[in-house]
Design a protein around this motif. Structure first.
Motif, mmCIF file in Angstrom:
data_model
loop_
_atom_site.group_PDB
_atom_site.id
_atom_site.type_symbol
_atom_site.label_atom_id
_atom_site.label_comp_id
_atom_site.label_asym_id
_atom_site.label_seq_id
_atom_site.Cartn_x
_atom_site.Cartn_y
_atom_site.Cartn_z
ATOM 1 N N SER A 390 42.465 -2.273 -20.196
ATOM 2 C CA SER A 390 41.808 -1.656 -19.049
ATOM 3 C C SER A 390 42.577 -1.944 -17.767
ATOM 4 O O SER A 390 43.604 -2.612 -17.782
ATOM 5 N N THR A 402 35.660 -3.272 -10.640
ATOM 6 C CA THR A 402 35.187 -2.652 -11.877
ATOM 7 C C THR A 402 36.334 -2.590 -12.872
ATOM 8 O O THR A 402 37.448 -2.253 -12.496
ATOM 9 N N ILE A 404 38.104 -0.680 -15.762
ATOM 10 C CA ILE A 404 38.104 0.695 -16.236
ATOM 11 C C ILE A 404 39.042 0.827 -17.426
ATOM 12 O O ILE A 404 40.204 0.435 -17.350
ATOM 13 N N GLU A 408 40.340 6.198 -18.996
ATOM 14 C CA GLU A 408 39.465 6.833 -17.999
ATOM 15 C C GLU A 408 39.985 6.738 -16.571
ATOM 16 O O GLU A 408 39.354 7.237 -15.647
ATOM 17 N N VAL A 409 41.136 6.094 -16.413
ATOM 18 C CA VAL A 409 41.641 5.843 -15.062
ATOM 19 C C VAL A 409 41.818 7.133 -14.269
ATOM 20 O O VAL A 409 41.342 7.255 -13.134
ATOM 21 N N ARG A 412 38.534 8.781 -13.305
ATOM 22 C CA ARG A 412 37.828 8.055 -12.247
ATOM 23 C C ARG A 412 38.444 8.297 -10.862
ATOM 24 O O ARG A 412 37.750 8.279 -9.860
#
Length: 415
Positions: A390, A402, A404, A408-409, A412
């Motif tokens: 992550s 947070t 991530i 999903e970076v 986001r």
RNA sequence: CGGGCCGUCGUAUACCGGUAGUACGCAUGCUUUGGGAGCAUGUAGACUGGGUUCAAUUCCCAGCGGCCCGACCA
């Protein structure tokens, strides 16, 4: 951009010749370079912030029908003599050439914009018209102060509008006022449209746009219940007094900085230049003019004054020099370096505006620099995040962190 | 423009009528590596012009430059 290629460096200590927070932070973080009192150069980070502010201003001016032009900075003296400003306005710089010709450099551009409009506006059908530009202005101030908030050279958006009737001017004036408020909001500021003196050529009120900050030069009175706000210099009211508009709230006094001003110029300049057009009855009449200014560089200074903490600048999202500050905490580990490089390329390929701290320095220095520079969103990649597959995302505003997942970076960041 | 304060390595500062010390930075090496690392070595400085003095970075004057308060602020 790779930070190892950024030619500027941060400084731990504030320069001794600056007291204002905006100048101290902007110089420490490498956004600006002082040339002399009241004159600054803008370095890569500072330049890109200016560009972002200009983008917002341009967008909002275009939305209300403004047409962007680029006026000359070096001006002939004749139109300035024609309007009286050459002799009556003391901040006008006067230049003498080697052949003894007189010139000035723009401190405002009514003298240039009016003749330009005059050339093309010949009929009521050509009205209304709003011309604007974003450019350098020069004022022979007796005392420059407050860093980039009051300089001798600065960047200003100045718009000049031309109207057939007072009603049409009032309509546009209102539209422009709303656009101005959107500009400040997008810059992360709360501005108050403040009633103020109309200046030298009208007895009417003008609106100044004021941002509450202790670094400001003006005192304002504002209602705690409605949007009423007035410059203390023209008000008979006192702090604690009742609001005369809503009759509910009471007035509070505060320091504020002027980040824009809109004026009704009436027919002053049209008359000076003998500028008329044919109206519907075939008569030659003068157009009514307005002028609308936003100090771009001052706005940047006010943003820093209003949006900063003890560690540095906290840029609002839309004016942040980069969308993302990617920080690699590698400890010299080649796998982490490779992974950070990969993530950087991925962000760039997805059109994300990223500053990548790929320097071979320690974590503490990178974090301290990132806090100082103030990019709104920070991504950290390190041994810790890698083992989790992550990336850590931290907001400069509230420090909330947070984790991530890699996958999903992009989503986001582009939401 | 009136008033005040101030000009010392790149930055921030210290001391001093007998040519200047520290920290950071920068350079080299070794160690270190999630919050401005450690050690070693090196680099680099008195705004300008006069005056006083045996001697001025230090005291005096002027200029230039900077900051602050006021005035000014199309």
């Amino acid at each position: 951009m790779r930070q190892s290629n950024l030619f500027t460096k941060t400084r731990k200590l504030a320069p001794k010749d600056e007291v204002s927070k905006n100048a101290q932070l902007l110089i420490r973080a490498g956004f600006i370079h002082k040339e002399m009192a009241g004159v600054y150069s803008y370095l890569p980070l500072g330049r890109v912030v200016l560009e972002k502010i200009e983008r917002i201003v341009r967008d909002e001016m275009n939305k209300i029908g403004g047409q962007e032009i680029k006026m000359a900075t070096l001006h002939p003296s004749e139109p300035w003599k024609q309007t009286g400003a050459w002799d009556n306005v003391d901040v006008v710089f006067k230049i003498l050439s080697r052949t003894e010709k007189e010139y000035t450099i723009g401190q405002s551009e009514e003298e240039i914009a009016t003749p330009i409009a005059q050339e093309y506006i010949t009929s009521y059908k050509d009205l209304p018209l709003a011309l604007y530009q974003i450019g350098q202005k020069y004022r022979d101030e007796l005392r420059a102060k407050s860093g980039i908030m009051r300089g001798r050279e600065f960047t200003m958006k100045d718009m000049y509008s031309f109207h057939e009737t007072q009603e049409d001017f009032d309509r546009f004036y209102h539209t422009a006022k709303e656009a101005y408020l959107r500009v400040y909001e997008r810059c992360g500021l709360v501005a108050k449209a403040t009633e103020a003196s109309g200046g030298a050529f009208t007895t009417k009120l003008s609106y100044e746009f004021m941002v509450l900050t202790d670094a400001g030069e003006d005192d304002i009175l504002y209602c705690d219940k409605c949007s009423y706000c007035v410059n203390a210099e023209i008000s008979d009211s006192k702090a604690g007094g009742g609001c005369t508009r809503c009759n509910i709230g009471s007035l509070a006094r505060a320091k504020a900085s002027e980040v824009g001003n809109i004026f009704d110029l009436g027919t002053k300049y049209a008359k000076d230049f003998d500028f008329t057009y044919k109206n519907r009855d075939g008569k030659n009449v003068h157009p009514i003019m307005g002028c609308f200014g936003i100090g771009i560089t001052r706005l940047m200074g006010v943003i820093v004054e209003a949006c900063s903490d003890e560690k540095g600048i906290v840029w609002p999202k839309e004016v942040s020099p980069f969308a993302v500050h990617l920080i690699a905490i590698t400890g010299g580990n080649k796998d982490i370096i490779a992974e950070a490089d990969r993530l950087y390329e991925l962000l760039v390929d997805n059109g994300i505006d990223v500053l990548f701290d790929d320097r071979d320095t320690r974590a503490g220095e990178k974090f301290a620099d990132a806090d100082l520079i103030g990019i709104s969103t920070r991504l950290i990649i390190s041994e810790k995040t890698m083992t989790e597959g992550s990336v850590e995302m931290i907001s400069r505003v509230d420090g909330v962190s947070t984790m991530i997942p890699d996958s999903e970076v992009i989503r986001r960041l582009t939401d």
